[in-house]
Each structure stands twice: as C-alpha cells, then as structure tokens.
Design an enzyme around this catalytic site. Structure first.
Site, PDB file in Angstrom:
ATOM      1  N   ARG A  46       0.822  -1.215   0.000  1.00 55.64           N
ATOM      2  CA  ARG A  46       0.000   0.000   0.000  1.00 55.64           C
ATOM      3  C   ARG A  46       0.852   1.260   0.000  1.00 55.64           C
ATOM      4  NH1 ARG A  46      -4.718  -2.281   3.905  1.00 55.64           N
ATOM      5  NH2 ARG A  46      -2.901  -3.011   5.027  1.00 55.64           N
ATOM      6  N   LYS A 145       4.362 -17.843   8.172  1.00 52.90           N
ATOM      7  CA  LYS A 145       3.641 -18.171   9.387  1.00 52.90           C
ATOM      8  C   LYS A 145       3.193 -16.869  10.041  1.00 52.90           C
ATOM      9  CE  LYS A 145       5.680 -18.445  13.447  1.00 52.90           C
ATOM     10  NZ  LYS A 145       6.279 -17.242  14.022  1.00 52.90           N
ATOM     11  N   HIS A 175      10.773 -21.010   8.825  1.00 52.33           N
ATOM     12  CA  HIS A 175      12.189 -20.764   8.521  1.00 52.33           C
ATOM     13  C   HIS A 175      13.134 -21.656   9.328  1.00 52.33           C
ATOM     14  CE1 HIS A 175      12.160 -18.032  12.045  1.00 52.33           C
ATOM     15  NE2 HIS A 175      13.459 -18.146  12.037  1.00 52.33           N
ATOM     16  N   LYS A 179      17.200 -23.819   8.447  1.00 51.68           N
ATOM     17  CA  LYS A 179      18.470 -23.697   9.184  1.00 51.68           C
ATOM     18  C   LYS A 179      19.346 -24.909   8.873  1.00 51.68           C
ATOM     19  CE  LYS A 179      16.496 -20.902  12.905  1.00 51.68           C
ATOM     20  NZ  LYS A 179      17.147 -19.614  12.917  1.00 51.68           N
ATOM     21  N   GLU A 213      15.343 -17.158  23.795  1.00 50.25           N
ATOM     22  CA  GLU A 213      15.740 -15.858  23.251  1.00 50.25           C
ATOM     23  C   GLU A 213      16.017 -14.927  24.420  1.00 50.25           C
ATOM     24  OE1 GLU A 213      13.530 -14.495  19.547  1.00 50.25           O
ATOM     25  OE2 GLU A 213      12.056 -15.760  20.544  1.00 50.25           O
ATOM     26  N   ASP A 232       3.350 -18.612  18.556  1.00 54.78           N
ATOM     27  CA  ASP A 232       4.466 -17.977  17.846  1.00 54.78           C
ATOM     28  C   ASP A 232       5.618 -18.957  17.585  1.00 54.78           C
ATOM     29  OD1 ASP A 232       5.850 -15.663  16.792  1.00 54.78           O
ATOM     30  OD2 ASP A 232       7.104 -15.720  18.590  1.00 54.78           O
ATOM     31  N   HIS A 237       7.770 -23.812  14.912  1.00 52.33           N
ATOM     32  CA  HIS A 237       9.204 -24.117  14.926  1.00 52.33           C
ATOM     33  C   HIS A 237       9.535 -25.338  15.795  1.00 52.33           C
ATOM     34  CE1 HIS A 237       9.388 -20.382  12.915  1.00 52.33           C
ATOM     35  NE2 HIS A 237       9.505 -19.588  13.946  1.00 52.33           N
ATOM     36  N   LYS A 337      10.891 -15.774  25.718  1.00 51.85           N
ATOM     37  CA  LYS A 337      11.615 -14.518  25.503  1.00 51.85           C
ATOM     38  C   LYS A 337      12.179 -14.060  26.842  1.00 51.85           C
ATOM     39  CE  LYS A 337       9.259 -13.097  21.341  1.00 51.85           C
ATOM     40  NZ  LYS A 337      10.237 -13.491  20.319  1.00 51.85           N
TER      41      LYS A 337
HETATM   42  C1  BG6 Z   1       9.771 -16.035  14.588  1.00 48.44           C
HETATM   43  C2  BG6 Z   1       8.977 -15.572  15.771  1.00 48.44           C
HETATM   44  O1  BG6 Z   1       9.034 -16.948  13.809  1.00 48.44           O
HETATM   45  O2  BG6 Z   1      10.961 -16.655  15.035  1.00 48.44           O
HETATM   46  C3  BG6 Z   1       9.788 -14.631  16.638  1.00 48.44           C
HETATM   47  O3  BG6 Z   1       7.805 -14.906  15.318  1.00 48.44           O
HETATM   48  C4  BG6 Z   1      11.100 -15.264  17.018  1.00 48.44           C
HETATM   49  O4  BG6 Z   1       9.078 -14.246  17.816  1.00 48.44           O
HETATM   50  C5  BG6 Z   1      11.804 -15.806  15.777  1.00 48.44           C
HETATM   51  O5  BG6 Z   1      11.899 -14.270  17.636  1.00 48.44           O
HETATM   52  C6  BG6 Z   1      13.028 -16.601  16.164  1.00 48.44           C
HETATM   53  O6  BG6 Z   1      13.733 -16.930  15.000  1.00 48.44           O
HETATM   54  P1  BG6 Z   1      15.300 -17.198  15.058  1.00 48.44           P
HETATM   55  O7  BG6 Z   1      15.646 -17.639  13.683  1.00 48.44           O
HETATM   56  O8  BG6 Z   1      15.936 -15.892  15.450  1.00 48.44           O
HETATM   57  O9  BG6 Z   1      15.485 -18.238  16.106  1.00 48.44           O
END
Ligand code: BG6
Length: 500
Positions: A46, A145, A175, A179, A213, A232, A237, A337
C-alpha cells in the site's frame, strides 16, 4: 546448475520481513552465483513507491557493497489487496516485466504481509487469473507463518488457498526448516550407521528441545499480544524440530516422501486431555528485573502491552509420541523470551548403562550420555559421554566430542531464507509444510489453547527477565530428579517466580 527464469512478487515489500530477510537473502543468492537465470523482483504494497524510491529503500537495507547486485532488477507496483482493480494492474505489469526479462511466464508470489491479508491476496490473484499455470510455466506462492491461529482458522485458510492454487503450488514456510543444522540432523540420522540403531525407546531416555531468546517482545507487541509463545514458536518451529528428530526414514529423499514421515509424527502426538494440561504445560510471562545490574522492563510494561495482559512469553510442554519407536519416551520442549541467552538446541538423552560398575562410595549413577544438536548459535554437534579420570581408581568424568561448523574453513552457513527461497525457485517443497501437517500441529495444540481460555485452566507464572522461566517447568522433567540442560546460569540473582 539449471537456470531458472522468474519474477518474484513480494507482497509487503516495504515491511520488516522483506527488508531484514528477503532482500538480504536474494542478495546472498545473487552474490553467491545461485540465481543464474533471468529474473526480476516486483515489490508491492500500500506504500506509494515507484521503482526509483523502492530501489533507494532497498539499497539502505543491504550492505553498501551489495546494493548494486539487485538494484536494476527491482521494481515496484502499489497495490491494495482490498481493491480488485489493483490485481488487474498487477497482471498487466507482470506481463510487461515478463516480456522485458523473458521470464518464461514463471511467477513466485511471496506473502510477507500480516495474516489478515492472506485471504484477499489469494483471492485477488485467483480472480485475476494469476494463479493458473499455462503449459511449461509455473506459478508458486510462499505463505509465511502464522498459518492460522487455531485448527479451525488453519483449515479455513487452507480451503481458501486451495480454491485458487493446487497444493503443489503452495509453499508454507517455517524458517527453522531452512536452518543448516536442522537439515544436518536428517543427514546425521540417515547418512550414518552409528546413530540410527540407537535412535529409539530402547536407548533414548528423553528428548529435550529448547529455543531460548534473550530479547524481549521488541517492537512487535501488536502481533505478539495476540499470539503468545505457544502460537508464535511451539506450534510451528518447535514441533518441526520434533518431527525432524522423531520421523522414520523416508522411502526416498523426495518432498512427498519426507513430508509423509513428518505428518506421521504429528499424527502420533498423544493428545493432552483437558485434565492433563495443567500438569504438562507451563506458561509464563517475564516480569521486571535487573540483568547485569541494568533494569529490564517486564512484559506488561513494554510499549503497546496492557498492564493486565495474560499473554505467555514462555511455554514448556511435556508430551509423548505414540508409535513403535518412541513409546514411553518423554519429549520436552520449551521456548521463551527474555531468557538468559539466545540458544536453540535439541538434546537427546541416552539411557544409562544397566549396571554402574565404577560407582565410587555413595556417588550416584553417571550422567547419561547426551547428543546435543546445536541449531544456533555456534552451530554444531556435541556428544557427551563418560571417560576415566587419569590417575588412581576409576573415577568417571563427563567429556565431550564437539564439532563446530565454524571449524570448517571456507564454509559459509547460508541464512535459512536463502536456502528456502532457492528451494522454492527450484520447485523443491521438501522443507516446506504441507496442508495436512499444518492442520495436524494445530490439532495437537488446540486443546491447550482452549484450556487456557477457561478461567480455571489459565494459570500464568511470572518469571524475572533473565531467568530460565518459571520453576514449575522443572517439574515436567522426568524421570524425577533429572534437570533441563541449561546452557548457562541465570543472569539475575532474583530468581523468584510468582503466579500472575
Ligand atoms: C519467529 C517468531 O518466527 O521466530 C519470533 O515470530 C522469534 O518471535 C523468531 O523471535 C526466532 O527466529 P530465530 O531464527 O531468530 O530463532
């Protein structure tokens, strides 16, 4: 390497994901010589930009020396997903670019937008006739996602997408599967003779997966407050890591065969009955604390978060996989987190020897052997086992054989998005999620989400930022007395947790 000609259309091209991940990944692929065919990138969104202002914006998000790699190929077309006319204009623009680049009619659509826009974009593309594949051309769509926010919405989204695209055209991205060390786990398991014979309930005591994290919610409060750690990280993941760890050897390395095996893992996850949820799932939220003397805000003090938020920033879960290989082996996963460090690892704990020959006095049994697959950072593999301490007697000491990817000279670990984008361009869906697998993971977490909506099932613990999460998560570990493998100590002396 075969040449692939295509146009990549990025929806949400002026957003965070495009800037931080997609453009750098495209740069990496171009610089590395992986994109040898004719291609162009068409950003849409947009934001009112044109080719020139889009190129200037993109140049600012990549390393100065890299800006020239893509610049001439970058184009922009404003588009509002709610306006059907904008899709006709997109179609026209794509026809022009296809002619200019001789891209063979191949188009890859990338939805780097909030999920609320997925349905209208998919429909807009379908109605504009952009999803159909003419003879000898391909059309693919990558969907980010979160794919749904529960089982019902994931099913509805699958239905919408599959109204306009065939399943083979749909690439649902996680993603973590891109890795390098995650893929390496498949190679470690299925290309070596030494691991697979041990990889079952007879030799494995438990499997533990941590994705920690140190950062807080940052600038993503709007999204995160609606998601929480279970949606999330765990539903996607962490369960993907479980699948790669637990799957059976596929018949071939082909996308369909590999994904059949991951699906079977998800279908074998033992569902948690409502009464079992409180004892097997622990959720937490970080509270204000001091890390290395510096004050750190609690989640409820973060910008955009309400002072009564009950969104979890931490979740730990114990569950079982009901199949021949894993019967009785607890799987423990946790993510959060504001934990003490950033680390993702899979720890396979092997059973102890049946008889402890070298017991010294009242010393307890030796620590169990562990295989630690470090996904990030310091990617590698560590095998821990006991050896004799030099000198008199037979004192057993824990030692490790440690492989670090960084020790391989001349090897660069590509970013996950590089690998996944290239796979999609080459038409390889092995590391993407199939519709049935996504629905199976939601089916597994749905009862937990529902239980948490009930007042009685909604226990939420506060844990001080910089600690390893609420203490009840320690009680998930079994056999009783075992501990999570904590990669480092708490960063704050204040490790008291409370119920919020
Ligand atoms: C994302 C989440 O999919 O993955 C985030 O939405 C998270 O909250 C992130 O921080 C972590 O990815 P990575 O590759 O940094 O471990």
């Amino acid at each position: 390497m075969p040449e692939h000609h295509f146009i990549l259309v990025i929806f949400g091209a002026s957003g965070d994901l495009a800037e931080k991940k997609l453009l750098p990944a495209l740069n990496g692929l171009t610089g590395g010589g992986f994109l040898t065919g004719r291609f162009a990138v068409l950003g849409t969104g947009r934001t009112p930009l044109d080719d020139r202002s889009f190129r200037a914006k993109c140049a600012a998000s990549v390393a100065p020396g890299d800006a020239a790699l893509l610049s001439d190929r970058l184009h922009y077309q404003p588009l509002n997903p709610a306006h059907p006319d904008d899709f006709s204009a997109l179609r026209q623009r794509l026809a022009e670019l296809n002619a200019e680049y001789r891209a063979g009619g191949n188009i890859l659509f990338y939805l780097a937008v909030p999920p609320s826009q997925y349905a209208s974009i998919v429909e807009g593309l379908g109605n504009a006739g952009l999803s159909g594949e003419a003879e000898g051309t391909w059309r693919r769509i990558i969907i980010e996602k979160p794919f749904g926010r529960d089982l019902a919405s994931a099913r509805a989204l699958n239905r919408q997408v599959l109204t306009h695209f065939r399943e083979e055209q749909v690439f649902r991205i996680d993603h973590y599967l891109g890795k390098e060390t995650v893929q390496n786990l498949l190679v470690a398991r299925f290309a070596n003779g030494i691991f697979e014979p041990l990889w079952n309930r007879n030799y494995i005591r438990r499997v533990e997966i941590t994705s920690a994290e140190s950062a807080g919610v940052g600038a993503r409060s709007g999204y995160y407050e609606q998601a929480g750690a279970l949606r999330d990280m765990l539903q996607n993941h962490l369960l993907q890591l479980v699948a790669v760890t637990a799957m059976e050897p596929p018949a071939t390395a082909d996308a369909w065969a590999v994904r059949n095996e991951t699906l079977k893992v998800f279908q074998s996850l033992r569902p948690l009955a409502p009464a079992e949820i409180a004892a097997n799932v622990v959720r937490g939220q970080y509270t204000a604390s001091r890390i290395r003397g510096e004050p750190v805000a609690g989640y409820r003090e973060e910008a955009g978060i309400g002072s009564d938020s009950r969104t979890e920033t931490y979740v730990a879960m114990k569950f079982f996989i009901d199949n021949w290989r894993w019967n009785g082996v607890p799987f423990l996963v946790r993510t959060g987190k504001r934990l003490p460090t950033r680390v993702t690892e899979i720890v396979v704990h092997f059973r102890q020897p049946p008889h402890h020959l070298f017991r010294q006095g009242d010393a307890s049994a030796p620590p169990s052997n562990q295989l630690v697959i470090r996904i990030q950072p310091d990617e590698g593999l560590l095998l821990k086992f006991g050896l004799k301490e030099p000198g008199a007697g037979f004192r057993v000491r824990d030692v490790g054989m440690d492989f670090h990817y960084s020790d391989l000279s001349g090897v660069r670990l590509p970013d996950a998005y590089e690998r996944l984008l290239l796979d999609c361009i080459q038409g390889d869906a092995t590391l993407y999620l199939r519709n049935d697998a996504v629905e199976a993971t939601w089916a597994f977490v749905d009862p937990v989400l529902r239980a948490w909506e009930e007042p009685a099932g909604s226990r939420l613990y506060g844990y001080p930022a910089g600690t390893w999460g609420p203490e009840p998560a320690d009680r998930l570990v079994e056999p009783a007395g075992d501990m999570w493998r904590e990669p480092c100590r708490n960063l704050t002396a204040d490790s008291s947790f409370c119920e919020l």
